[in-house]
Structure formats: structure tokens, C-alpha cells
Design a protein around this motif. Structure first.
Motif, PDB file in Angstrom:
ATOM      1  N   TRP A  94     -24.737  11.370 -23.044  1.00  0.00           N
ATOM      2  CA  TRP A  94     -23.548  11.481 -23.879  1.00  0.00           C
ATOM      3  C   TRP A  94     -22.523  10.425 -23.458  1.00  0.00           C
ATOM      4  CZ3 TRP A  94     -19.062  12.860 -21.171  1.00  0.00           C
ATOM      5  CH2 TRP A  94     -19.257  13.403 -19.902  1.00  0.00           C
ATOM      6  N   VAL A 112     -27.123  12.987 -27.245  1.00  0.00           N
ATOM      7  CA  VAL A 112     -28.514  12.945 -27.665  1.00  0.00           C
ATOM      8  C   VAL A 112     -29.367  13.389 -26.485  1.00  0.00           C
ATOM      9  CG1 VAL A 112     -28.802  10.515 -26.980  1.00  0.00           C
ATOM     10  CG2 VAL A 112     -30.274  11.483 -28.776  1.00  0.00           C
ATOM     11  N   PRO A 166     -27.772   9.816 -32.245  1.00  0.00           N
ATOM     12  CA  PRO A 166     -26.999  10.846 -31.547  1.00  0.00           C
ATOM     13  C   PRO A 166     -26.238  11.749 -32.518  1.00  0.00           C
ATOM     14  CG  PRO A 166     -25.842   8.763 -31.443  1.00  0.00           C
ATOM     15  CD  PRO A 166     -27.164   8.488 -32.106  1.00  0.00           C
ATOM     16  N   TRP A 205     -22.956   5.537 -21.087  1.00  0.00           N
ATOM     17  CA  TRP A 205     -23.699   6.778 -21.276  1.00  0.00           C
ATOM     18  C   TRP A 205     -23.779   7.532 -19.954  1.00  0.00           C
ATOM     19  CZ3 TRP A 205     -25.113   8.818 -25.832  1.00  0.00           C
ATOM     20  CH2 TRP A 205     -25.180   7.968 -26.948  1.00  0.00           C
ATOM     21  N   GLU A 208     -20.485  11.293 -28.539  1.00  0.00           N
ATOM     22  CA  GLU A 208     -21.866  11.189 -29.005  1.00  0.00           C
ATOM     23  C   GLU A 208     -22.791  11.812 -27.971  1.00  0.00           C
ATOM     24  OE1 GLU A 208     -21.948   7.206 -31.819  1.00  0.00           O
ATOM     25  OE2 GLU A 208     -22.725   7.061 -29.771  1.00  0.00           O
TER      26      GLU A 208
END
Length: 454
Positions: free
Chosen positions: A122, A76, A87, A133, A74
Motif C-alpha cells: 500500500w 493491493v 490497486p 510502497w 492505494e
């Protein structure tokens, strides 16, 4: 009084454990019979590497247990709120590998279509789990200042002794965006190969969370197949292609271990000296290198290779590299050639008298330390033995500044290359450097006189 006496006795006991009683340290910190690095439900060994154009993409490799297949990444655009928005999802590909630590699945996700000079958050998926993250900034425009790190061989005692080098490098270059490793990341061939890879990631510490990582393959990333038989040959070890998600734009016959990418003002070309020397790809790599550099739009060029063009260690001579690759490096005016393999430090200029480039550098980040040859002492300056080092390169407009620092951060070598049209001017910077370091020991703890430390 009792506390003071206890401290005194403890100090005396520590002092008694002097050099005469020291023992050689094992290659990993993992005791026999302990499964320290078993893969599981959580993703680990997470590392991002640049795409061909690092301004618009990167790729991520990671590992999980064998029950995880094609997990998601994922990503964003990073924001100040914990709510960063919806995301984007990128599906990975999966390959299996079984080691002394059990069955693992290794995953790769390629992220493209990104905006230059943009901070992205990510994370990657495990078995019903996610990694934390992470944040990574894409490369900026070619004229933007760039700081990058270069490490010679890590190879041995990664968790024990290389960790401090990586942390010291970040202390001196917190703005680094890229880390280059010159091969022999691990030693291998000792039945603890996966433990060694686990310790390499431990030693890298926060680096793969903060910047992109681009390694060269060394001879220890290869192994000897059919050893001690007429069919003996070098073969690339399985972990290499799984541990890193590299661009895949390499030379014919060495596609897994050669590649290039652009990162701001630098074109970085990664070569495979082992394949060139032992697997017959020297000519193919030379042709490929020439093509990659022929239309180079970037103002600066760096080459990364494990084996040196000019070896500073006694009784090593990489003739094929000088026959095929060296002429291209010279003709295409590569600025700095970053090398490893010989476990000492040495720097020299190129073949054309009066020309500043290429600058050929050999360095070592790890614990194994060799001895310098007499030729190296006569043709290279500065040189060093018995020294763990890291290098910081800063590119800013028409200037490339290079610094080699010891594991404690002391300045050992520094110079600047200043662009003057198509030429370069070399400026040696002597201020602040410490004196030459030579091996103070006649033999290693294991009694070897051809090495300084092992």
C-alpha cells in the motif's frame, strides 16, 4: 607514524572531554530557528494502526502540506512481480493543523474487507506525489503465533536516544506484527511540539512500515488549559487525534484515547489514565472495560495504560485507577497490564495471592530516568533505574512469553504465563538475566537529585 600520532592525539582529546565537561542535551536535535519538519508535497508521518478486527482491516494516518485535500490510499495484495495488478483506491478524510513548522493537512484512510494473514502492499498520496510502497500483513487466526513489541515512555530526546531502542527491538523481534506504546510519546509544551512529533516518527524508524502501531495517550499528550487559574484543566492536544488512525470504539467521554482491538490470540484494551485521573472518566472507563472483556473470545488479554496501578516512583499514587479500573482488571483476569509514566522498570503480580495474573509491568524506553521508591523495591521484582528498555511478547498457543531487554539487547526480565484451563501458571525464567541496575549518579547534569537522567 603521523597517522598513529594523529589517532593518539584525537583519542587524548576525546578522553579529556570527560563527565565533568558534559552538558545536558537539548530535547530535540533541531537548532533554534531551523524548520526541520515543515510539511510539503510528499506524504510523511505515515503510520498504520489496527482496526477493531486486525485480520480484516487497518487504518492509516499521514501528513502533507496544506494544499492536499482528501488524497488517496492505494492497496493491493503484494506479489513477487513489480506488476502487482490494479490497486484498490481508498479515499481519505483531511483535517488541518498549524504548528511552528507551518500549515499541514493530516489524512486518515480506513481500509476494510481484507483477507486474514495476507501481505498487502500500500502507499499514500501527496501533492502530485506518492509515498514508497509499504507492505503489511493482516492478523492471522487466533491460534497462530504472535510476536508484539511494547515500549514505555519515549517522550524525550526521541531522535537522539530512542532510535537505538526501536532498532534493537526489531533486531530481536524481526517477526513482530504489532507495536504498543504506553503513552508520553512526546514531552510537549515547550514550543517545539511538532518538532518532537517529527522526531518521534524518526525514532520509530521502520516500525510503522513493517507492523501496526497502537499507542496509549499519556499526560504529555494533554496540555494544561487556563494554567494557573481556577479554570485550569487537562485538554487533549490536537496532534494526538491526527497522528494516529485509531478504532474509535472507546469509552464515553474518552472516545479519542480509549479503544480495543483483536489481534490473533489477544484482545488488546487501551485505557486513558490521564482522562480517568483528571477529567472524571474513571467510572465510565471501568464500565466500558468490563463490557469489552465480558464477552472476550480471545484466549489472552492485554491492557495498555500510561499511569500505573502501582506506582514505582516516589510520591505517586494513582488512587482513582485502583478504585475503579484495578478491580475490573483483576476480576476479568487480564494477563498483562503494560504501563509507563514513572520512567523506571518494575513488575509485580496482582492482588489475589496465589493467582498468576494480572502481571503489572512499568517500563521506559526514553532518556528521562527517575528513581525507584522504597516501596517499589520491597514489592516489585525485578526493578531497574537508569535503563532504557523494550519488551517482546510472544503468544503461542497456551503460552505467553514476556522478555524485557535493555537498549543494547541484554535480557533483564523474562517470564512465561502458561494456560491451564481458565487459570494461568507463572514461570519465572532467571537464566540469562543481567543483574539489577541502579542509578550510579547522585544528580543529573542539571543538578536534579530526584532524577537519574534527563
Amino acid at each position: 607514524m603521523m597517522l598513529a600520532l594523529g589517532a593518539l592525539l584525537a583519542g587524548a582529546a576525546f578522553a579529556d572531554a570527560g563527565p565533568a565537561q558534559r552538558k545536558a542535551e537539548p530535547n530535540t536535535l533541531v537548532p533554534a530557528g531551523v524548520m526541520r519538519y515543515a510539511p510539503g508535497v510528499f506524504p510523511d508521518r505515515i503510520v498504520a494502526s489496527p482496526s477493531e478486527d486486525a485480520a480484516t482491516g487497518f487504518a492509516v494516518a499521514w501528513r502533507t502540506g496544506g494544499a492536499v485535500d482528501a488524497p488517496w490510499l492505494e492497496i493491493v495484495e503484494a506479489g513477487d512481480s513489480p506488476d502487482m495488478g490494479l490497486p484498490r483506491h481508498v479515499r481519505s478524510t483531511t483535517r488541518a493543523l498549524t504548528t511552528e513548522n507551518g500549515a499541514a493537512h493530516h489524512h486518515r484512510a480506513d481500509v476494510d474487507g481484507l483477507q486474514p494473514d495476507t501481505l498487502y502492499a500500500w502507499r499514500v498520496q501527496g501533492e502530485g506525489t506518492w509515498s514508497p510502497w509499504r507492505q503489511l500483513r493482516t492478523a492471522a487466526a487466533a491460534d497462530a503465533p504472535l510476536t508484539l513489541l511494547y515500549f514505555g515512555d519515549t517522550q524525550n530526546k526521541n531522535a537522539s536516544l530512542v532510535t537505538r531502542v526501536a532498532l534493537e527491538a526489531l533486531r530481536h523481534a524481526p517477526d513482530a506484527r504489532l507495536a504498543l506504546y504506553a503513552g508520553d510519546l512526546v514531552s510537549g509544551g515547550d514550543g517545539e511540539d511538532d518538532n518532537e512529533w517529527g522526531e518521534w516518527f524518526d525514532a520509530a524508524g521502520p516500525l510503522p512500515s513493517l507492523l501496526m502501531v497502537a499507542p496509549a495517550a499519556g499526560n504529555h499528550e494533554h496540555f494544561e488549559e487556563f494554567e494557573d487559574t481556577p479554570q485550569e484543566r487537562r485538554v487533549l492536544g490536537a496532534p494526538w487525534s491526527l497522528a494516529f488512525a485509531l478504532p474509535g470504539n472507546g469509552a464515553p467521554g474518552a472516545e479519542a484515547t480509549t479503544y480495543w482491538f483483536d489481534f490473533q490470540g489477544a484482545r488488546v484494551v487501551v485505557l486513558d489514565g490521564t482522562s480517568a485521573l483528571d477529567l472524571g472518566t474513571a467510572q465510565a472507563q471501568a464500565r466500558w472495560l468490563d463490557g469489552v472483556l465480558a464477552d472476550n473470545p480471545r484466549p489472552w488479554t492485554l491492557a495498555l495504560i500510561h499511569q500505573p496501578m502501582f506506582s514505582p516512583r516516589q510520591d505517586r499514587d494513582n488512587v482513582l485507577l485502583r478504585e475503579y479500573l484495578l478491580p475490573v482488571l483483576e476480576r476479568r483476569r487480564v494477563d498483562v497490564v503494560l504501563q509507563g509514566h514513572d520512567h523506571v522498570y518494575g513488575r509485580r503480580g496482582g492482588l489475589v495471592e496465589g493467582r498468576a495474573t494480572p502481571q503489572y509491568v512499568v517500563s521506559v524506553a526514553g532518556a528521562k530516568q527517575y528513581r525507584l521508591s522504597d516501596e517499589a523495591r520491597n514489592t516489585m521484582a525485578p526493578v531497574a533505574e537508569d535503563t532504557q528498555l523494550f519488551q517482546v511478547l510472544r503468544i503461542d498457543g497456551d503460552t505467553l512469553r514476556y522478555e524485557a531487554r535493555t537498549a543494547t539487547g541484554r535480557l533483564y526480565d523474562t517470564f512465561e504465563l502458561r494456560a491451564e484451563g481458565n487459570d494461568r501458571r507463572l514461570v519465572e525464567i532467571e537464566a540469562g538475566r543481567i543483574g539489577q541496575r541502579d542509578c550510579p549518579r547522585e544528580a543529573t547534569l542539571k543538578g536534579r537529585t530526584d532524577r537519574c537522567w534527563e
